[in-house]
Design a protein around this motif. Structure first.
Motif, mmCIF file in Angstrom:
data_model
loop_
_atom_site.group_PDB
_atom_site.id
_atom_site.type_symbol
_atom_site.label_atom_id
_atom_site.label_comp_id
_atom_site.label_asym_id
_atom_site.label_seq_id
_atom_site.Cartn_x
_atom_site.Cartn_y
_atom_site.Cartn_z
ATOM 1 N N ALA A 142 0.851 -1.205 0.000
ATOM 2 C CA ALA A 142 0.000 0.000 0.000
ATOM 3 C C ALA A 142 0.885 1.253 0.000
ATOM 4 N N LEU A 143 1.961 1.211 0.774
ATOM 5 C CA LEU A 143 2.879 2.356 0.815
ATOM 6 C C LEU A 143 3.515 2.564 -0.557
ATOM 7 N N ALA A 144 3.969 1.469 -1.172
ATOM 8 C CA ALA A 144 4.627 1.572 -2.482
ATOM 9 C C ALA A 144 3.664 2.184 -3.503
ATOM 10 N N SER B 295 12.487 -7.080 -2.069
ATOM 11 C CA SER B 295 11.465 -6.310 -2.783
ATOM 12 C C SER B 295 10.652 -7.226 -3.691
ATOM 13 N N GLN B 296 11.312 -8.179 -4.364
ATOM 14 C CA GLN B 296 10.590 -9.139 -5.212
ATOM 15 C C GLN B 296 9.664 -9.995 -4.336
ATOM 16 N N ALA B 297 10.188 -10.428 -3.187
ATOM 17 C CA ALA B 297 9.369 -11.261 -2.295
ATOM 18 C C ALA B 297 8.152 -10.478 -1.796
ATOM 19 N N TYR B 298 8.296 -9.166 -1.645
ATOM 20 C CA TYR B 298 7.189 -8.332 -1.172
ATOM 21 C C TYR B 298 6.295 -7.867 -2.338
ATOM 22 N N GLY B 299 6.698 -8.190 -3.567
ATOM 23 C CA GLY B 299 5.871 -7.848 -4.728
ATOM 24 C C GLY B 299 5.802 -6.362 -5.020
ATOM 25 N N ILE B 300 6.912 -5.656 -4.800
ATOM 26 C CA ILE B 300 6.928 -4.214 -5.091
ATOM 27 C C ILE B 300 8.063 -3.882 -6.066
ATOM 28 N N THR B 301 7.962 -2.725 -6.693
ATOM 29 C CA THR B 301 9.030 -2.236 -7.568
ATOM 30 C C THR B 301 9.494 -0.874 -7.054
ATOM 31 N N PRO B 302 10.498 -0.875 -6.195
ATOM 32 C CA PRO B 302 11.001 0.405 -5.681
ATOM 33 C C PRO B 302 11.747 1.150 -6.782
#
Ligand SMILES: Cc1ncc(COP(=O)(O)O)c(C=O)c1O
Length: 393
Positions: free
Chosen positions: A204-206, A234-241
């Motif tokens: 949600a933050l991303a 980041s991949q494990a959390y499913g985000i693209t920083p």
């Protein structure tokens, strides 16, 4: 004079060293100067990801040393370009890399990128960087200030301006304003006590930051390079920083820091640089480490090792619930919350006497960061020694 005496006389006393001198190692096994054997559940604080004296890495480094070690970043270097390619491909993100020499330095690079990015509109200067309480981002003047631990902000001021600390992921949204240049977080706080963030909250933050066009920096100095099962957490959390920083395990023991970013056009020639960053030696180490671990990921060996370690840790935890209150962590970054800090220190000291190396994190966490190549035999031997350590309490 012996080594301890020479060290005491000539090295600044910035570390509280344990009274042991390691002289050799193989995978997760270490030997000290008296010949005593230890099992290493620390990998040198998350660095020796492919084990001590890894044959593939040492062969490649010896070959590289015999050819060329350093020429500076004024010229193309095949190992650096290839290391960047391997790192980016392993991550699956559309990014480019900058090579530094440590985690703190990688974070400095990340901060420079978002500060320059924040200047883009001219009128509103975006300079604030929101980080989390209990975080750890390094020991340079800037990264010490980025670190959300007040006890680390003694003595060294004045510090660079603009760091704002949130009490948790939940509080970040309320701290964003027109001057926010970036948010910087660890997905699992390491030094802060092996504290994984909630996946849904991070996602949600991303998303919120993407909507507001505020870059997200994920400090993966400790979580990166397959520590939690994927190449990055980041991949494990499913985000693209927008930015990921790496160090520690990515060089397998050779000092390397990497800034990876989707913000490819912010820095121009001359904005940032490093004499040593990504030289032949460190970049060659990155190539070998990523090759070894991505192959282990593909074959399933990485997951098997992590499962074996976690099963042994779970069994140990179940047996000692009088000492430990919770098992925490993800993949090969795990810990046991200990009832009190005094017991924790005794366990670590007893463990070393019994022949197994473990770490402390935060105030009350026994931390485990084993080499990702640890064998079943080493795991069994290490937990046997840990049993003796707790029975000697
Ligand atoms: C999350 C994190 N960031 C940054 C650093 C600093 O890395 P280095 O000691 O290589 O500068 C560390 C080191 O423990 C870390 O765990």
């Amino acid at each position: 004079m012996n080594i301890k005496e020479i060290d005491t006389k000539y090295v600044l006393p910035t570390y509280a060293r344990a009274d042991v001198e390691f002289v050799s190692g193989k995978n997760a096994t270490l030997f000290d100067s008296s010949g005593k054997k230890y099992i290493d559940f620390t990998s040198g604080i998350g660095v020796v990801s492919v084990g001590h004296a890894n044959e593939q890495v040492s062969k490649a480094l010896c070959k590289q040393l015999s050819q060329i070690t350093h020429i500076s970043n004024l010229y193309y270097m095949a190992p650096q370009a290839l290391a960047a390619q391997k790192v980016v491909q392993a991550s699956g993100y559309d990014m480019q890399c900058f090579f530094a020499n440590s985690g703190a330095e990688a974070n400095e690079g990340a901060i420079k990128i978002v500060r320059k990015h924040g200047e883009r509109d001219g009128e509103i200067k975006r300079y604030k960087i929101i980080t989390l309480n209990h975080s750890f981002h390094g020991r340079t003047i800037t990264t010490v200030k980025a670190t959300g631990q007040e006890s680390m902000h003694n003595y060294f001021g004045p510090f660079p301006d603009g760091f704002v600390y949130a009490d948790g992921i939940d509080e970040i949204a309320s701290l964003l304003d027109d001057h926010t240049a970036a948010v910087m977080i660890e997905l699992i706080q390491g030094e802060g006590g092996v504290e994984p963030q909630d996946k849904a909250k991070v996602q949600a933050l991303a998303k919120l930051l993407k909507d507001k066009e505020i870059p997200l920096i994920v400090d993966e100095v400790q979580t990166g390079c397959y520590r939690v099962g994927e190449f990055t957490a980041s991949q494990a959390y499913g985000i693209t920083p927008e930015i990921i920083t790496l160090a520690k395990g990515i060089g397998g023991g050779v000092p390397v820091g990497i800034v990876m970013t989707t913000l490819k056009h912010v820095l121009s020639a001359g904005d940032h640089g490093s004499t040593f960053g990504g030289n032949y030696l460190s970049a060659r180490a990155v190539c070998e480490v990523v090759d070894i671990l991505s192959q282990m990921k593909q074959s399933g060996d990485l997951e098997i090792g992590s499962l074996m370690f976690n099963q042994a840790l779970e069994k140990f935890y179940e047996k000692h619930k009088d000492i430990f209150t919770q098992k925490v962590g993800i993949g090969m970054m795990c810990g046991l919350r200990t009832k009190d800090a005094k017991t924790l220190n005794s366990i670590i000291n007893n463990a070393r006497d019994a022949g197994v190396m473990v770490l402390k994190a935060g105030r009350n966490t026994l931390r485990f960061l084993p080499p990702l190549t640890i064998t079943k035999e080493e795991i069994d031997e290490g937990f046997q020694a840990l049993e003796s350590a707790v029975s000697a309490l």
